[in-house]
Design an enzyme around this catalytic site. Sequence first.
Site: not given
Length: 312
Positions: A189, A202
Amino acid sequence: MDSAAPAAGFLYWVGASTVAYLALRLSYSLFSAFRIWGMAHETEVGPALGEWAVITGSTDGIGKSYAEELAKRGMKIVLISRSQEKLKEVANEIREKFKVETKTIAVDFGSVDIYNKIRTDLAGLQIGVLVNNVGMSYAYPEYFLDVPDLDNIINKLINVNIISVCKMTQLVLPGMVERSKGAILNISSASGMHPVPLLCVYSATKAFVDFFSRCLYAEYRSKGVFVQSVLPFFVATKLAKIRRPTIDKPSSKTFVKSAIKTVGLQHRTNGYPVHALMGWIFSVMPSWLSLKVSMSLNKGLRARHLKKSKKT
């Protein structure tokens, strides 16, 4: 006055060198962007690498789009996800649309005792492509200590975002090395490129995926295995809670169609032209500024979520 001349000369050359460096870096970035996004080319991602493609987190979003794109190229597809019902539905769709063989494995990547089952179900398959896509994030941006059910979230984020990538790679890589060909596409990501406050666990797990991929690429490229770290910004998926695609938030189908063309060209990619531009902007931005931008954005998202929660 004469004593100032050497200092002025030094500063001149420092300035000239800096400008030259920035100009060269910009020129290289523009050339790379044109080579990847502006020139027509097709990657050899398909059955030539091996009959089967294995995709985790494959019943929706980016994972499903990778499964469809690889099936379109003639690969047999192994779908791995949690819901057997959804797996069966997607497998039937792919089999009927692309006329390829499909196989499903229903497991919950939040657990760590699933990999013997996966190993057994994958036994005997010639796997050419592995897409480590399964992932999870926070329900909404939040300060670390205020994340609801924090103990459980920490365990799940590590199991789903980190352990799954390592263990699936461990299962599939030996066959690729033995045949001296294969591709492992790890979906990280843009949150793994730079620290993202209010999504700290995350962001950290996705940074691990990026570093792990870059290390593997260096270790195994000479053995015929291409390992890629894919670092998208927002894509219109259920995970991102974005319904309508826009130019900077493409549909998963649009993103994957673009990203798969970078296989073999970039071992680390944002996967999509607009995302590549955004990635470049963040790469030249001072770290304090990127932190401030991320913090401001996520504070806004947090406030909207909390306000909405109070109304319901």
